[in-house]
Design an enzyme around this catalytic site. Structure first.
Site, PDB file in Angstrom:
ATOM      1  N   ARG A 112       0.842  -1.196   0.000  1.00 32.18           N
ATOM      2  CA  ARG A 112       0.000   0.000   0.000  1.00 32.18           C
ATOM      3  C   ARG A 112       0.880   1.250   0.000  1.00 32.18           C
ATOM      4  NH1 ARG A 112      -4.530   0.341   4.104  1.00 32.18           N
ATOM      5  NH2 ARG A 112      -2.982  -0.065   5.705  1.00 32.18           N
ATOM      6  N   LYS A 177       4.111 -10.941   9.788  1.00 32.39           N
ATOM      7  CA  LYS A 177       3.286 -10.816   8.576  1.00 32.39           C
ATOM      8  C   LYS A 177       3.543 -11.985   7.623  1.00 32.39           C
ATOM      9  CE  LYS A 177       2.251  -7.149   5.313  1.00 32.39           C
ATOM     10  NZ  LYS A 177       1.850  -5.746   5.359  1.00 32.39           N
ATOM     11  N   ARG A 310      -1.547  -0.131  14.470  1.00 30.05           N
ATOM     12  CA  ARG A 310      -0.359  -0.629  15.177  1.00 30.05           C
ATOM     13  C   ARG A 310      -0.787  -1.043  16.576  1.00 30.05           C
ATOM     14  NH1 ARG A 310       1.225  -0.929  10.958  1.00 30.05           N
ATOM     15  NH2 ARG A 310       2.533   0.438   9.731  1.00 30.05           N
TER      16      ARG A 310
END
Ligand code: ATP
Length: 315
Positions: A112, A177, A310
């Protein structure tokens, strides 16, 4: 060069002589091609006297004939700047959707807001599916969260039961991730448009110094090599199924399932919106997929592509 790679992909030793015979070239030509492979694709190759050559790690290469399910035509590219960028170019050139583009590597993979997606050769999945959407803002509502859900389901079924979601559409194991999703839209969302559903999954990657946040791969989590063609087959099936449910019943029908899989449900977080930071506790999502946060004792709702969540360090 790629034929040579296919001979080496099992990760076993192959003598220069055998490789030369199989390719119909001399041993010194084999040596040159091996050097090209190392330099161009950044694939380490071991050479051991008396045994021959071996890839540092075996590869599961993509092969359209092993990808099942005929939902959309599939094409595998060897190398491309970005599968999403190539898909957008093809839409521009009038290619008919749906279609799926896969690549063995991306030289300029993107996340992104112009961020980079690390995409080494033959190790991970770089997947861009193009869909044509007619007359339906409703069909776009929560779509990127739906993709996250389908990706997570496929990963769980492929032996990563601990995979979960982070709003809006990352797939994580704990804080690491595992997959990223990037939807790009062209055309008129209120009339006819095309959506490029970009999915990057870390499959067999075991090491990289390029990713600047915690990451993991299916291989690191499960301890064994994953067949990437089987993963594409399953991902196609889950995406097809979830798109169907979304089209039929709308995002609201998937809201509960999404919240159940949200790793950060009820956690204290910081929502980063450009230069602004909002502190809150995650309550969940609404029927359109927007984030519901408790901020200063009140429920607030946030949506939009510029937002990043976050976990607060003290949580
Ligand atoms: P968010 O803004 O939702 O928190 P993000 O900061 O993780 O997401 P994305 O656009 O989803 O941003 O992904 C890009 C970021 O992901 C990169 O800036 C980098 O930190 C990380 N990244 C890049 N390549 C990989 C990869 N192969 N595996 C895991 N993470 C990666």
């Amino acid at each position: 060069m790629l034929t040579l790679l296919k001979l080496l992909k099992d990760g076993k030793f192959h003598s220069g002589q055998d490789l030369g015979v199989a390719l119909g070239i001399s041993r010194s030509a084999v040596w040159k091609q091996l050097q090209l492979l190392q330099a161009e694709l950044n694939l380490p190759i071991h050479k051991v006297r008396g045994r021959g050559y071996q890839l540092a790690a075996p590869l599961s290469l993509l092969d359209v004939t092993q990808i099942q399910g005929g939902y959309w035509p599939v094409q595998v590219l060897d190398s491309v700047d970005s599968t999403n960028a190539e898909a957008l170019r093809r839409v521009d050139d009038g290619c008919q959707a749906p279609f799926l583009l896969l690549a063995e590597r991306q030289t300029a993979g993107r996340g992104r807001r112009g961020r980079k997606w690390v995409s080494p050769y033959g190790e991970n999945l770089y997947y861009s599916l193009v869909l044509r959407i007619e007359g339906g803002m409703r069909q776009l509502e929560g779509l990127s969260l739906v993709v996250g859900l389908a990706v997570m389901r496929a990963l769980r079924e492929m032996g990563i039961p601990q995979a979960g979601l982070k709003w809006p559409n990352d797939v994580l194991v704990e804080r690491r991730k595992l997959a990223g999703i990037l939807l790009e839209l062209v055309g008129d969302p209120a009339d006819v448009c095309h959506v490029v559903v970009g999915v990057g999954i870390n499959v067999n990657m075991q090491a990289t110094e390029e990713v600047d946040q915690q990451w993991t791969s299916m291989r690191l989590e499960s301890g064994h090599m994953v067949d990437r063609n089987a993963l594409v087959t399953l991902l196609n099936a889950r995406l097809h199924e979830y798109f169907d449910r979304h089209r039929r019943d709308g995002f609201a029908a998937l809201q509960g399932e999404w919240e159940q899989s949200h790793l950060w449900q009820n956690r204290p977080v910081t929502l980063v919106a450009g230069a602004n930071q909002i502190q809150g506790v995650v309550l969940g999502i609404d029927a359109q997929g927007a984030l519901r946060l408790q901020v200063d004792g009140q429920e607030r709702v946030y949506s939009g592509g510029e937002l990043s969540l976050r976990l607060r360090d003290d949580s």
